[in-house]
Design an enzyme around this catalytic site. Structure first.
Site, PDB file in Angstrom:
ATOM      1  CE1 TYR A  45     -35.992   2.620  17.032  1.00 38.78           C
ATOM      2  CE2 TYR A  45     -33.536   2.762  17.634  1.00 38.78           C
ATOM      3  CZ  TYR A  45     -34.999   3.068  17.961  1.00 38.78           C
ATOM      4  OH  TYR A  45     -35.146   3.809  19.154  1.00 38.78           O
ATOM      5  CG  ASP A  52     -29.226   5.999  11.076  1.00 33.52           C
ATOM      6  OD1 ASP A  52     -28.311   5.859  11.550  1.00 33.52           O
ATOM      7  OD2 ASP A  52     -30.606   5.876  11.704  1.00 33.52           O
ATOM      8  CE  LYS A 103     -26.630   2.109  18.688  1.00 36.14           C
ATOM      9  NZ  LYS A 103     -27.622   1.882  17.582  1.00 36.14           N
TER      10      LYS A 103
END
Ligand SMILES: *Cc1c(COP(=O)(O)O)cnc(C)c1O
Length: 430
Positions: free
Chosen positions: A145, A240, A268
């Site tokens: 994702y 990522d 994050k």
């Protein structure tokens, strides 16, 4: 099941004005049935819901809160920053300070651009790869994702090579026609795709350790071939690290594994609980980003001083007092304890873990990609999830999400988790 009347009422109220009652579908508990908890406060390793129950939190805001909730150093930095104004629409030195910290921590990153979310960072990295190479095709992997970027919201189909099928209404086929989806860890499919279309490929994007289909580890051969093929064909290798960055080690998954991608995407942890994303890489590549270069990308709140302060305070803590050994030790206790109890109960399982990211899968099949992840018994997972919840342990509400241990967790917390699991397992086999 424990009653949660206040959360129930809060959810009913929210559903009237917010689609599905939540602002991100991962919070809706759709995969486990039942209703989400509404959270009143969080401190350290714990959450409290509106009904006053306390939970040991293994979601940690889906990754950002590596220090635990409301860490005093982060709280103090944020309050100080807010008093100096929330946003300037002009550069401030905190942006450079956080950029310097990222470049120092991650050697493959020489320049970095701040944005406001992981989605935005991934989207911008794709545009940069296309702008830099003058090519269109992007390879991604089923089960990874990268945020809700149109071009990357492609059917995570389990076949080795699914071409450009959008997985959401509203994503036109045109947006994904240049996206190729391959199975994670499938080296022959990767080789074959480069053989056929290598000179069209702008970049390959992946989670260097996957959290978003549950925890999945890349094979050494897969990583080596990714690097070799992207070099050979002049495509950019994009890691990522939104979830893994500053979590698996201070330098992220790439430092832990010894890899050198061309572009890295962050989010994050670097925001310490505030909306921050970033993408960075080699100077030569990043110099194509406007206004240094022609690839457009902008943001009113990018590099927001309050969010920068939270990120800087978080990274300072991680650097000065590295929690990584402790995180690994505590997470290893969870691994050993859960495996042992599941074996005793005769429950088929797999435990995948790297550092403080882990997933307990309800399957006897080793999980190495989306197809094998999907062999998990999600009904059993739902039972496990609610059993743990009723014993005060808040796990990710889907089999296909990684759990996170934080630096605020203690050995006593882990013991409580294992005791709870033992009780749930014995209930499940009754
Ligand atoms: C969470 C996540 C994203 C998206 O970040 P947002 O801040 O939610 O937009 C992208 N990539 C990975 C690997 C993630 O885990």
């Amino acid at each position: 099941m424990i009653e949660r009347p206040r959360s129930h009422a809060a959810f009913a109220r929210a559903k009237k004005v917010i689609p599905g009652g939540v602002n991100s579908p991962a919070r809706a508990f759709g995969a486990v049935g039942g209703e989400p908890l509404f959270i009143k406060k969080a401190q350290g390793a714990y959450l409290w819901d509106e009904d006053g129950h306390r939970y040991l939190d293994y979601i940690q805001s889906w990754g950002p809160m590596i220090l635990g909730h409301a860490h005093p150093a982060v709280v103090e930095a944020v309050i100080e920053a807010v008093h100096a104004g929330s946003s300037y629409g002009a550069p401030c030195e905190k942006e450079t300070e956080l950029a310097e910290m990222i470049c120092e921590a991650v050697p493959s990153v020489e320049m970095v651009r701040m944005v406001s979310s992981g989605t935005e960072a991934a989207m911008s990295a794709i545009r940069l790869a296309r702008g830099y190479t003058g090519r269109n095709v992007i390879i991604k992997f089923a089960g990874c994702y990268h945020g809700h970027v149109d071009a990357l919201l492609v059917s995570a189909g389990s076949s080795a090579l699914t071409l450009g099928v959008p997985s959401s209404p509203g994503v036109p086929a045109g947006a994904t026609q240049d996206t190729i989806v391959l199975e994670y860890n499938n080296v022959p499919a990767l080789q074959e795709t480069f053989r056929q279309r290598g000179d069209e490929i702008a970049g390959v994007m992946l989670e260097p350790v996957v959290g978003n289909m549950g925890l999945v580890v890349p094979s050494a051969e897969f990583r080596a071939e990714l690097r070799r093929l992207t070099h050979q064909y002049g495509a950019l290798l994009i890691y990522d690290e939104v979830m893994t960055g500053f979590r698996l080690s201070y330098g992220g998954a790439q430092a832990l594994l010894g890899d050198t991608p061309d572009v890295s995407v962050f989010g994050k942890v670097i925001g310490g609980g505030y909306p921050v994303g970033a993408y960075g890489g080699k100077r030569e590549v990043m110099s194509k980003v406007m206004p240094a270069g022609p690839v457009f990308q902008a943001g009113t709140l990018s590099g927001n001083p309050v969010a920068m302060a939270a990120g800087i305070a978080t990274l300072k803590q991680l650097k000065q007092n590295p929690p990584y050994e402790k995180l690994d030790r505590l997470s290893q206790m969870i691994e050993q304890g859960l495996k042992q109890r599941a074996e005793q109960a005769g429950i088929p399982h797999q435990f995948n873990r790297v550092g403080s990211m882990w997933t307990f899968f309800f399957t006897a099949t080793p999980v190495v990609d989306l197809t094998s992840a999907k062999t998990s018994d999600t009904k059993k997972f739902g039972q496990f999830f609610w059993g743990m919840m009723d014993r005060g342990v808040y796990l990710p509400c889907s089999q296909f999400e990684a759990a996170f241990t934080s630096a605020a967790h203690t050995e006593a917390d882990i013991q409580h988790t294992l005791d709870a699991a033992q009780s749930v397992f014995s209930e499940m086999i009754r």
